[in-house]
Design an enzyme around this catalytic site. Sequence first.
Site, PDB file in Angstrom:
ATOM      1  CG  ASP A 139     -30.026 -71.651 -38.458  1.00 36.26           C
ATOM      2  OD1 ASP A 139     -28.874 -72.084 -38.299  1.00 36.26           O
ATOM      3  OD2 ASP A 139     -30.850 -71.633 -37.526  1.00 36.26           O
ATOM      4  CG  ASP A 181     -36.143 -67.941 -46.741  1.00 36.56           C
ATOM      5  OD1 ASP A 181     -37.188 -67.654 -46.128  1.00 36.56           O
ATOM      6  OD2 ASP A 181     -35.655 -69.088 -46.744  1.00 36.56           O
ATOM      7  CG  ASP A 182     -37.756 -66.125 -42.694  1.00 37.59           C
ATOM      8  OD1 ASP A 182     -37.078 -66.941 -43.357  1.00 37.59           O
ATOM      9  OD2 ASP A 182     -38.526 -66.493 -41.784  1.00 37.59           O
TER      10      ASP A 182
HETATM   11  O1  LIG Z   1     -30.637 -72.237 -43.336  1.00 34.03           O
HETATM   12  P1  LIG Z   1     -31.577 -73.294 -42.846  1.00 34.03           P
HETATM   13  O2  LIG Z   1     -31.006 -74.071 -41.699  1.00 34.03           O
HETATM   14  O3  LIG Z   1     -32.099 -74.187 -43.934  1.00 34.03           O
HETATM   15  O4  LIG Z   1     -32.841 -72.532 -42.194  1.00 34.03           O
HETATM   16  C1  LIG Z   1     -33.453 -71.427 -42.790  1.00 34.03           C
HETATM   17  C2  LIG Z   1     -34.885 -71.724 -43.157  1.00 34.03           C
HETATM   18  O5  LIG Z   1     -35.614 -72.130 -41.991  1.00 34.03           O
HETATM   19  C3  LIG Z   1     -36.838 -71.392 -41.911  1.00 34.03           C
HETATM   20  O6  LIG Z   1     -37.844 -72.023 -42.695  1.00 34.03           O
HETATM   21  P2  LIG Z   1     -38.673 -73.288 -42.173  1.00 34.03           P
HETATM   22  O7  LIG Z   1     -38.122 -74.525 -42.783  1.00 34.03           O
HETATM   23  O8  LIG Z   1     -38.749 -73.233 -40.678  1.00 34.03           O
HETATM   24  O9  LIG Z   1     -40.106 -73.112 -42.776  1.00 34.03           O
HETATM   25  P3  LIG Z   1     -41.085 -71.849 -42.791  1.00 34.03           P
HETATM   26  O10 LIG Z   1     -40.410 -70.822 -43.650  1.00 34.03           O
HETATM   27  O11 LIG Z   1     -42.318 -72.400 -43.408  1.00 34.03           O
HETATM   28  O12 LIG Z   1     -41.285 -71.375 -41.383  1.00 34.03           O
HETATM   29  C4  LIG Z   1     -36.487 -70.065 -42.539  1.00 34.03           C
HETATM   30  O13 LIG Z   1     -37.682 -69.425 -43.022  1.00 34.03           O
HETATM   31  C5  LIG Z   1     -35.573 -70.451 -43.662  1.00 34.03           C
HETATM   32  O14 LIG Z   1     -36.284 -70.744 -44.851  1.00 34.03           O
HETATM   33  N1  LIG Z   2     -38.028 -68.611 -36.660  1.00 37.36           N
HETATM   34  C1  LIG Z   2     -36.841 -69.181 -36.958  1.00 37.36           C
HETATM   35  N2  LIG Z   2     -36.784 -70.159 -37.877  1.00 37.36           N
HETATM   36  C2  LIG Z   2     -35.563 -70.686 -38.130  1.00 37.36           C
HETATM   37  N3  LIG Z   2     -35.217 -71.674 -38.982  1.00 37.36           N
HETATM   38  C3  LIG Z   2     -33.889 -71.873 -38.861  1.00 37.36           C
HETATM   39  N4  LIG Z   2     -33.360 -71.040 -37.946  1.00 37.36           N
HETATM   40  C4  LIG Z   2     -34.390 -70.294 -37.485  1.00 37.36           C
HETATM   41  C5  LIG Z   2     -34.473 -69.244 -36.493  1.00 37.36           C
HETATM   42  O1  LIG Z   2     -33.507 -68.804 -35.862  1.00 37.36           O
HETATM   43  N5  LIG Z   2     -35.731 -68.736 -36.285  1.00 37.36           N
HETATM   44 MG   LIG Z   3     -38.468 -70.841 -44.459  1.00 38.32          MG
END
Ligand SMILES: O=P(O)(O)OC[C@H]1O[C@H](OP(=O)(O)OP(=O)(O)O)[C@H](O)[C@@H]1O
Ligand SMILES: Nc1nc2[nH]cnc2c(=O)[nH]1
Ligand SMILES: [Mg+2]
Length: 167
Positions: free
Chosen positions: A105, A101-102
């Site tokens: 948080d 995952d990227d």
């Molecule tokens: O640790 P957490 O508080 O769960 O946050 C982390 C997740 O939040 C973002 O995804 P998002 O749900 O924004 O979806 P996306 O990847 O489609 O942008 C990010 O890519 C992680 O997967």
């Molecule tokens: N782009 C982005 N997505 C998130 N989802 C949860 N935390 C983050 C953050 O810091 N940046």
């Molecule tokens: Mg995500």
Amino acid sequence: MDERYQKNFPVSWEQFHRDSRALAWRLTNGDRHFEAIVCVTRGGLVPAAIVAREMSIRVIETVCVASYDYDKQGELKVLKEVAPHIRALGGEGGRNVLIVDDLVDTGKTARVVRDMLPEAHFATVYAKPAGRPLVDTFVTEVSQDTWIFLPWDMGLQFTPPISGHAG
Ligand SMILES: O=P(O)(O)OC[C@H]1O[C@H](OP(=O)(O)OP(=O)(O)O)[C@H](O)[C@@H]1O
Ligand SMILES: Nc1nc2[nH]cnc2c(=O)[nH]1
Ligand SMILES: [Mg+2]
């Protein structure tokens, strides 16, 4: 911006490529053998492509989850699960699976995905302190009150000079 986030951490494409390569280096120097990557959409798609290229992994699966609407965290929904033959790689629990995952948080997304693949290795490019215990390998830690701006969420735009004079 949600009041939880007091600081910004903008990441360029070059920086993200460098950091994802650094993640691949760390994973290559570990003692695990990976047969497949499970990327957590959508943010995991980009680092998964870079890590897969560096580690010569050609089997890529997705787990599709949604929780944030921009910076507002909502209820986490699993839109697509991991295929059973991928979950079974290296034995029940997916020991030979690398989850990418990227960022992590609060750790809520990582917790849900880890429960699907309890033996897999979880890797992210960025980690905040609350989510860090859920990640096996990451590259850069940023503080909990920082919002990370990823390159696909940004565009080039005019920035006024520090002096405040536009011309
Ligand atoms: O640790 P957490 O508080 O769960 O946050 C982390 C997740 O939040 C973002 O995804 P998002 O749900 O924004 O979806 P996306 O990847 O489609 O942008 C990010 O890519 C992680 O997967
Ligand atoms: N782009 C982005 N997505 C998130 N989802 C949860 N935390 C983050 C953050 O810091 N940046
Ligand atoms: Mg995500």
